[in-house]
Design an enzyme around this catalytic site. Sequence first.
Site, PDB file in Angstrom:
ATOM      1  N   THR A  51    -123.261  24.606  44.272  1.00  0.00           N
ATOM      2  CA  THR A  51    -122.912  25.951  44.720  1.00  0.00           C
ATOM      3  C   THR A  51    -121.420  26.164  44.546  1.00  0.00           C
ATOM      4  O   THR A  51    -120.618  25.274  44.819  1.00  0.00           O
ATOM      5  CB  THR A  51    -123.308  26.168  46.195  1.00  0.00           C
ATOM      6  OG1 THR A  51    -124.731  26.084  46.312  1.00  0.00           O
ATOM      7  CG2 THR A  51    -122.858  27.536  46.697  1.00  0.00           C
ATOM      8  N   PHE A  86    -118.136  28.352  45.663  1.00  0.00           N
ATOM      9  CA  PHE A  86    -117.588  29.136  46.760  1.00  0.00           C
ATOM     10  C   PHE A  86    -116.248  29.726  46.332  1.00  0.00           C
ATOM     11  O   PHE A  86    -115.510  29.112  45.557  1.00  0.00           O
ATOM     12  CB  PHE A  86    -117.363  28.260  48.002  1.00  0.00           C
ATOM     13  CG  PHE A  86    -118.611  27.609  48.533  1.00  0.00           C
ATOM     14  CD1 PHE A  86    -119.277  28.155  49.620  1.00  0.00           C
ATOM     15  CD2 PHE A  86    -119.115  26.449  47.966  1.00  0.00           C
ATOM     16  CE1 PHE A  86    -120.435  27.558  50.125  1.00  0.00           C
ATOM     17  CE2 PHE A  86    -120.254  25.843  48.460  1.00  0.00           C
ATOM     18  CZ  PHE A  86    -120.916  26.403  49.541  1.00  0.00           C
TER      19      PHE A  86
END
Length: 369
Positions: free
Chosen positions: A263, A265
């Site tokens: 992921t 960010f």
Amino acid sequence: MDSTLLTELSGLRAEIDGIDRQMLDLLNRRARCAQEVGRIKSRHGEKGFTYRPEREAQVLRRIVELNPGPLPEGAVWQIFREVMSACLALEQQLKVAYLGPAGTFSENASRRHFGSAPDFLPQVSIDEVFRAVEANHAHYGVVPVENSSEGAVGSTLDLLLAHSLQVCGEVQLRIHHHLLSCAPEIGATRRLYSHAQSLAQCHEWLNAHLAHLPRVPVASNAEAARMAAEDPQSCAIAGDAAAQLYGLDKLAVNIEDNPNNSTRFLIIGRHGAGPSGQDKTSLVCSAPNRPGAVFGLLEPLARHGVDMSRLQSRPAPGGMWEYVFYIDLIGHRDDAPVAAALAELGEQAAFLKILGSYPSAELNTEPGN
């Protein structure tokens, strides 16, 4: 213990003790330099800009390049990350908002980027992270923007368009999901708590091993772990941090379907970042309603030799069948080729907003929790 062994060890231990004293002296010398930097910035009216993302990125890259071993690059990076975090806290105690509660991957990303010294402020939604920074309740915010398996986080993209905050950094975490529980074995569980995205990222494993178990979507993986800790007949999908926080056992580890699941960010703040030498620029734009308009948006990038690392279309807020395009470029907006391409893009686009230029996260790609 053998006397010869003791003699050999005592010499090495004495050397280690001496090195530790030197390291302590050097660390405090560095801290005093950081304090002086803060005083100089304060005299020149830059008290609120003690954290400079580009400077930290340059220091960490240089340290990793200088590392002769035997410490691995990741360990050196982490050690100096914490040293810099502690020194920065002597200049200013940062407040960092993130998508909570405690134990989420967003908290892991926050600590990886800023070290452990700041005050970390969990928020109930991505929208509240933006609000906390914009209202000056936090200096910076950390929000998820895309997952390698499930794609873009639409709410983050919409909020970047709606708010005036700047993107000043990014973090990439390898995401490992574990099956956590108080129960002694999988067969003793009766229900599964998880965030919807984690259910999707572990879909095939769950179908193969827990097809019979009811799946209960909750607000976050940390919340799933908290509920599992209170319900001994349940299990949860979450990471290492949540397992430790809520005292849960791992019934199965790394259950994500994609072994490279990660992921990305973004770090959001009220100011941008200067050039670091290895940067990205994020922007959002729209095309005028005429033939070839989208090509017209991209053509200046190709002509000026600017690489595009991401292109994401999304329905425009309030527009019927109208779209905006989120683009990541390689390079800083102050770099000559990028600046020239952006100037021409601004002439071609019906709308253009530069979301920010910031150090790229190649150093932050090691597995996270």
